[in-house]
Design an enzyme around this catalytic site. Structure first.
Site, PDB file in Angstrom:
ATOM      1  N   PRO A 115      42.120  11.084 -29.487  1.00  6.56           N
ATOM      2  CG  PRO A 115      42.599  13.484 -29.687  1.00  6.56           C
ATOM      3  CD  PRO A 115      41.703  12.374 -29.751  1.00  6.56           C
ATOM      4  CB  CYS A 116      45.056   7.915 -26.084  1.00  2.00           C
ATOM      5  SG  CYS A 116      46.899   8.330 -26.117  1.00  2.00           S
ATOM      6  CD  GLN A 117      46.832  13.101 -25.624  1.00  2.00           C
ATOM      7  OE1 GLN A 117      45.884  12.829 -25.967  1.00  2.00           O
ATOM      8  NE2 GLN A 117      47.858  13.770 -26.302  1.00  2.00           N
ATOM      9  CB  ALA A 118      41.030  12.029 -21.529  1.00  2.00           C
ATOM     10  CE1 TYR A 119      38.365   8.341 -22.527  1.00  2.00           C
ATOM     11  CE2 TYR A 119      39.316   7.628 -24.553  1.00  2.00           C
ATOM     12  CZ  TYR A 119      38.104   8.238 -23.679  1.00  2.00           C
ATOM     13  OH  TYR A 119      37.077   8.430 -24.469  1.00  2.00           O
TER      14      TYR A 119
END
Length: 410
Positions: A115-119
């Site tokens: 999942p990419c939301q953190a970056y």
């Protein structure tokens, strides 16, 4: 080649590899709806293999229930999909399940993107405040443990462009640490930002891809990206992409193709089961939204973009006229789409159909076409979930070219 599919989502990356004949041994995904979509696609490929896609068409057309549909599929195909959140606690359970599915088979590749939301650069100040407790930041370490356990010949790791600038809790850039982690497992690694637009996808979408290949094979990872360049091609316009789809209004469902002949790209890559178009579902919109949509499309057709603070006061719903002023956005029919993201599951304001007369946001199927999913790809279980799965996906046509390139170099 045998593949393990991690952080599978709705299956965009997976589908491209399947189209190129790779054998997906298992999928690992935490979202239940996405898992159902993966099972349904596994069922599709099983039925295609035994020449019984009429059963699949019957399901898409609503003639049989999902339960009735799945009764036609051997359990060993449906059980490939593992509904788990990859975490330290669950890792032993996941690997145990994978080992049961894999048995003595050699694993040739691992694909997937956490999942990419953190970056992401969007919402970064908010994410920075929870960085110390946000497990998503370090999901690459679990990916690395899969590399260590199964020692595949290659891997593909996909994520957002924001990973280039993202800094961890030590205020150091994270990407070099990710590369070092993968190198420590015996891989030659390289990364590149790929823009889907350059590879025939009707969408401007930049994503970071890391390719790794076993050191002992004596192939530089850079060689993969050099070969991938040979598959660059122009992209068709939104007008051509939607040309054979029906004209419809907000709130309608029309699962029948128009009588207009599809363009060659659509005919060769997206049109499949000719007798059933599925999930061509348009959101209902209230009067205010439709009034705004008309203004946005009119402005677009005259060559300008209308901002929120330029709307008539009667159409405004809040007083924030300094931030996110482009919250209503129309697709340009003569160009390609801007990046499709999961927020489309919340509303369609950023993806307004370019045809003034239709006055609506795009349908589930139109969104899927922008991501180059075949028209017979079915997303479970609701319209909202389908939009989310589509927005998070890797474009299938790009994944197909990635899979083909790996075939070439190996």
């Amino acid at each position: 080649m045998n593949i393990i599919d991690l952080f599978s989502g709705g299956g965009g990356l997976t589908e491209g590899f399947k189209q190129q004949g790779y054998n997906i041994m298992c999928h690992v995904e935490m979202d239940k709806d996405a898992c159902d979509s993966l099972r349904t696609r596994e069922a599709y490929y099983y039925l295609k293999g035994i020449n019984q896609l009429n059963i699949y068409a019957s399901y898409l057309n609503g003639n049989i229930t999902k339960e009735e549909f799945y009764r036609n599929i051997p359990d060993n195909h449906l059980s490939k999909v593992l509904n788990y959140q990859i975490s330290q606690n669950e890792l032993p359970n996941i690997m145990e399940k994978i080992n049961e599915l894999v048995a003595d088979s050699q694993i040739d590749g691992i694909i997937g993107g956490p999942p990419c939301q953190a970056y992401s650069t969007i919402g970064r100040p908010r994410n920075d405040r929870i960085k110390e407790k946000d497990e998503r930041v370090y999901l690459y370490k679990y990916y690395s443990q899969f590399l260590e356990e199964y020692a595949p010949n290659f891997f593909i790791f996909e994520n957002v462009k924001g990973l280039l600038s993202y800094k961890d809790i030590s205020k150091e850039k994270l990407l070099p640490k990710i590369m070092e982690e993968f190198q420590s497992k015996g891989y030659n690694v390289e990364y590149k930002i790929l823009n889907s637009l350059e590879y025939g996808i009707p969408q401007k979408r930049e994503r970071l891809f890391i390719f790794g290949i076993k050191n002992e094979l004596g192939i530089e990872a850079q060689y993969f990206f050099e070969n991938l360049l040979t598959y660059k091609e122009p992209s068709i316009s939104i007008k051509d992409l939607f040309y054979d789809l029906p004209i419809m209004n907000a709130g309608e469902v029309i699962n029948e193709y128009s009588e207009r002949e599809p363009v060659l790209f659509v005919k060769n890559n997206l049109r499949c089961l000719e007798d059933c178009l599925s999930q061509n579902i348009s959101r209902p919109n209230n009067k205010r939204d439709k009034a705004i949509y008309k203004l946005v499309v009119e402005a677009k057709n005259s060559g300008r973009i209308i901002k929120y603070n330029e709307l008539p006061n009667s159409l405004k719903t809040h007083k924030n006229e300094k931030h996110f002023l482009d919250r209503f956005k129309c697709l340009n029919e003569n160009e390609q789409s801007h990046t499709l993201v999961a927020h489309i599951s919340k509303d369609g304001h950023y993806y307004i159909h370019p045809d003034f007369k239709q006055n609506r946001s795009i349908t589930v199927r139109e969104a899927a076409r922008i991501q180059t999913f075949p028209d017979d790809y079915h997303f479970e279980n609701s319209r909202t979930s389908a939009f989310k799965q589509i927005g998070n996906a890797v474009p299938v046509y790009l994944s197909n070219k990635i899979a083909k390139t790996i075939n070439n170099i190996l």
